[in-house]
Each structure stands twice: as C-alpha cells, then as structure tokens.
Design an enzyme around this catalytic site. Structure first.
Site, PDB file in Angstrom:
ATOM      1  CE  LYS A  29      -2.025   2.075   3.592  1.00 55.11           C
ATOM      2  NZ  LYS A  29      -2.878   2.518   4.827  1.00 55.11           N
ATOM      3  CG  ASP A  52      -7.743   3.116   2.413  1.00 55.70           C
ATOM      4  OD1 ASP A  52      -8.410   2.778   1.594  1.00 55.70           O
ATOM      5  OD2 ASP A  52      -7.672   4.259   2.966  1.00 55.70           O
TER       6      ASP A  52
END
Length: 213
Positions: A125, A143
């Site tokens: 991420k 997320d």
C-alpha cells in the site's frame, strides 16, 4: 443508463462517477517530494492524516533527507512523532528505511515495487502511494476504504488488500489507478462512511448492489 452487470463494468462506472465528484482529488498527506511522502506514509499507518501533518513540519525541518535521518538513532526521532500511534516502532522503521536508501539507492527513493517493499515499514500500500502520487507511476493503494467500497460495489469479494489490488488493476487504466484509489478513499470518508453510509447522497446509488435507496 443501463446498470453495469460485471465487476469491470461497475469499476468503470465508479471511476467515471467519482472523477466527476472529486475532480481535484489529491493525497492529503503534506509533502514536497518523494522522500517526505515516504516518511509521512509510514507514519500514517493506524494514524490520521491530520495527525501526521501536524507532526511532519518539525520532523522535516530537522531531518530533510535520507542522509540526515540515517545518521541518528530511533530515540532521536521519537520526540518529533510522539503524538502519533506506534511512534517507537515507526521511529525504528524510519531510521532503517533511511539507512537502506543511503546504502542501496544513493539516498533516492526507488520506483520499482520490489525495491520499495524492501524498505523497513513499507508494504504494497505504501509503495503504491509513493509510485502513484510522488513518482507518476502506476499504483493502486488499497486501504480500508478501498477494501470496504470494493466489496460493497461487488468489484471483488476478496478481503486481502494485495488480492484486491491485483483484481482491480486490470479494471482501471494503469495511469489512472492512483486517482481511482484517492477518489474511493475520499468517497469512503465523506459519503460511504463505515458506520452509516449515506446512500441517499451517493453518486453510485443507482448501480451499487449494496445501496439502500
């Protein structure tokens, strides 16, 4: 307009609608370069962007680059980020990250996924944030908001962020994946909120399988 019947169709329609809703979507972590964004993104794990943005001006003034950060110990960083959750572990990650940048990459933030995820404190991420926001490379950060909205929209049934990313990637043009993620995050914060989604105000409510409207 007909309702899209496939995950790819819903992803395309979502991308189009959210581009109209949030045409100027930007990363809300304050930064001036890839190094600052890397530091801020590491700090943002289990913390708010607002909280990180309050701490980073003094941090960046004292440690403006990887070389400066690599020369100190984690204890020297802790006073600057003590208001952020998990600050002791994050201090260690920041020093380890800076030292690896200096030792292996000449103090510069690399662009390749395989190089970014080697850095302490950096997962896919964070690497995708750096790639898409700071380096202009393809990257789709996943997320909790992207995960939740992707499931509500039936773009995927996966819950693992890496599997979600790999499933979404072919649905979104490579150069637009970062913008798609940013807009999904904004929509999750402002309209499709976790505790009480505001379906009546949602620009996606005419085709979202989870809409209550």
């Amino acid at each position: 307009m007909a309702r899209p019947r496939t995950p790819k169709g819903r992803a395309r329609r979502t991308h189009e609608r959210l581009a109209c809703e949030y045409p100027d979507a930007v990363c809300e972590l304050d930064h001036r370069n890839a190094f600052e964004l890397l530091v801020a993104t590491i700090l943002s794990a289990q913390a708010t962007d607002v909280g990180v943005n309050k701490a980073t001006p003094a941090l960046f003034a004292r440690f403006p680059d990887a070389e400066a950060l690599a020369e100190v110990e984690p204890e020297d960083i802790q006073p600057y980020i003590a208001t952020i959750g998990l600050f002791r572990n994050k201090s260690k990650s920041l020093v380890g990250m800076a030292r690896m940048l200096v030792d292996d990459y000449g103090g510069e933030v690399p662009g390749a996924m395989r190089d970014l995820v080697r850095l302490p404190g950096v997962g896919r991420k964070t690497a995708n944030v750096i790639r898409s926001v700071a380096l202009g490379l393809p990257g789709l950060p996943v997320d909790t908001h992207v995960t939740r909205l992707s499931n509500l929209l039936a773009l995927t049934s996966e819950t693992d962020p890496v599997k979600i990313e790999l499933e979404l990637n072919p649905m979104i043009p490579a150069a637009e994946r970062g913008d798609f993620s940013l807009r999904m995050i904004l929509h999750g914060r402002r309209v499709c909120v976790a505790r009480r989604p505001r379906c009546e105000d949602c620009a996606l409510n005419d085709f979202c399988p989870s809409s209550t409207v």
